[in-house]
Design an enzyme around this catalytic site. Structure first.
Site, mmCIF file in Angstrom:
data_model
loop_
_atom_site.group_PDB
_atom_site.id
_atom_site.type_symbol
_atom_site.label_atom_id
_atom_site.label_comp_id
_atom_site.label_asym_id
_atom_site.label_seq_id
_atom_site.Cartn_x
_atom_site.Cartn_y
_atom_site.Cartn_z
ATOM 1 N N ASP A 68 0.855 -1.174 0.000
ATOM 2 C CA ASP A 68 0.000 0.000 0.000
ATOM 3 C C ASP A 68 0.898 1.232 0.000
ATOM 4 O O ASP A 68 1.877 1.290 0.746
ATOM 5 C CB ASP A 68 -0.913 0.004 1.228
ATOM 6 C CG ASP A 68 -2.143 0.848 0.961
ATOM 7 O OD1 ASP A 68 -2.951 0.445 0.108
ATOM 8 O OD2 ASP A 68 -2.275 1.933 1.559
ATOM 9 N N PHE A 143 2.858 5.802 -13.102
ATOM 10 C CA PHE A 143 1.414 5.854 -12.879
ATOM 11 C C PHE A 143 1.131 6.875 -11.780
ATOM 12 O O PHE A 143 2.053 7.436 -11.165
ATOM 13 C CB PHE A 143 0.876 4.467 -12.491
ATOM 14 C CG PHE A 143 1.344 3.957 -11.150
ATOM 15 C CD1 PHE A 143 2.594 3.384 -11.005
ATOM 16 C CD2 PHE A 143 0.537 4.059 -10.019
ATOM 17 C CE1 PHE A 143 3.029 2.919 -9.762
ATOM 18 C CE2 PHE A 143 0.958 3.585 -8.774
ATOM 19 C CZ PHE A 143 2.214 3.021 -8.658
HETATM 20 P P1 ITT Z 1 -3.516 -1.906 -5.152
HETATM 21 O O1 ITT Z 1 -4.488 -2.834 -5.846
HETATM 22 O O2 ITT Z 1 -2.178 -2.557 -4.924
HETATM 23 O O3 ITT Z 1 -4.066 -1.259 -3.899
HETATM 24 P P2 ITT Z 1 -3.498 0.830 -6.209
HETATM 25 O O4 ITT Z 1 -3.045 1.384 -7.523
HETATM 26 O O5 ITT Z 1 -4.920 1.095 -5.782
HETATM 27 O O6 ITT Z 1 -3.194 -0.748 -6.229
HETATM 28 P P3 ITT Z 1 -2.451 1.986 -3.696
HETATM 29 O O7 ITT Z 1 -3.796 1.888 -3.065
HETATM 30 O O8 ITT Z 1 -1.270 1.455 -2.963
HETATM 31 O O9 ITT Z 1 -2.451 1.306 -5.146
HETATM 32 O O10 ITT Z 1 -2.022 3.448 -4.098
HETATM 33 C C1 ITT Z 1 -2.788 4.566 -3.881
HETATM 34 C C2 ITT Z 1 -2.555 5.597 -4.933
HETATM 35 O O11 ITT Z 1 -1.314 6.253 -4.641
HETATM 36 C C3 ITT Z 1 -2.437 5.076 -6.346
HETATM 37 O O12 ITT Z 1 -3.677 5.049 -6.975
HETATM 38 C C4 ITT Z 1 -1.532 6.112 -6.993
HETATM 39 O O13 ITT Z 1 -2.326 7.174 -7.471
HETATM 40 C C5 ITT Z 1 -0.672 6.600 -5.834
HETATM 41 N N1 ITT Z 1 0.638 5.950 -5.875
HETATM 42 C C6 ITT Z 1 1.066 4.887 -5.145
HETATM 43 N N2 ITT Z 1 2.333 4.561 -5.468
HETATM 44 C C7 ITT Z 1 2.707 5.422 -6.424
HETATM 45 C C8 ITT Z 1 3.882 5.588 -7.187
HETATM 46 O O14 ITT Z 1 4.928 4.786 -7.060
HETATM 47 N N3 ITT Z 1 3.913 6.575 -8.081
HETATM 48 C C9 ITT Z 1 2.855 7.398 -8.258
HETATM 49 N N4 ITT Z 1 1.710 7.307 -7.602
HETATM 50 C C10 ITT Z 1 1.630 6.317 -6.687
#
Ligand code: ITT
Length: 193
Positions: A68, A143
């Protein structure tokens, strides 16, 4: 060295790509479980990751890890932090830039928490990267908030302007993954499993 394969439950394929690169360095391989796990409402990423890992185990009944992550903007008291996913979907990068248009202090950090669950116990690993929020959207890679995040250790480019190997050299996720990999390769892992 023994080859180890681990399940990674996530709906985000870019995370899988990033994790594969880092874990491979340690002869650890990933099997992607493409699923969106329920996330707890909490201000703490670790609690959210632990909850999701538990749910993943209940659903799959196999040892797996989740990750997360969130973006914490200092002048906004850590917003969007644990709400990053929702805020990205609603406000997106344009909305964050608008919200910050009058702000001088643009410092922020990404945090990543990995939680590994074997059904009985859960361990967590945390990684962070400091940086600042850009004034405009820049770059096509990565992303989420990558096109507005300028890492402190970089050369002024956003993560969105860095290719995957440049981002994974310094990212929050890499830092959490390296701690995780070290633990997986240690005797603690065999005791845990
Ligand atoms: P999961 O199914 O693993 O939860 P997710 O894309 O919803 O995938 P998270 O809940 O961990 O991932 O991430 C929350 C948000 O934070 C995600 O939608 C991105 O917008 C942002 N985020 C997380 N890691 C990032 C990264 O490495 N670079 C840019 N944005 C990131």
């Amino acid at each position: 060295m023994d080859k180890i394969t681990l399940f990674f439950a996530t709906s985000n394929v870019v995370k899988v790509e990033e994790a594969e690169r880092i874990l491979k360095e340690n002869d650890i391989f990933i099997l992607h479980l493409p699923m969106k796990l329920p996330e707890l409402q909490s201000e703490n990423l670790e609690e959210i990751a632990v909850f999701s890992a538990q749910k993943g185990w209940e659903d799959q009944e196999k040892p797996l890890f989740v990750e997360d992550a969130g973006l914490f903007i200092n002048e906004l008291k850590g917003f969007p932090g644990p709400y990053s996913s929702y805020v990205f979907k609603t406000l997106s990068n344009e909305g964050i830039l608008k919200l910050m248009s009058q702000l001088e202090d643009r410092t922020a950090y990404f945090q990543s928490v990995i939680a590994f669950c074997n059904g009985k116990k859960i361990v967590t690993f945390k990684g962070e990267v400091n940086g600042k929020i850009s004034r405009e959207i820049r770059g096509k890679y990565g992303f989420g908030f990558d096109p507005i995040f300028i890492p402190e250790e970089g050369d002024g480019r956003t993560f969105g302007e860095m290719n995957i190997s440049e981002k994974t050299a310094i990212s929050h996720r890499t830092r959490a993954l390296r701690k995780f990999a070290k633990w997986v390769k240690s005797p603690d892992f065999s005791k845990f499993i």
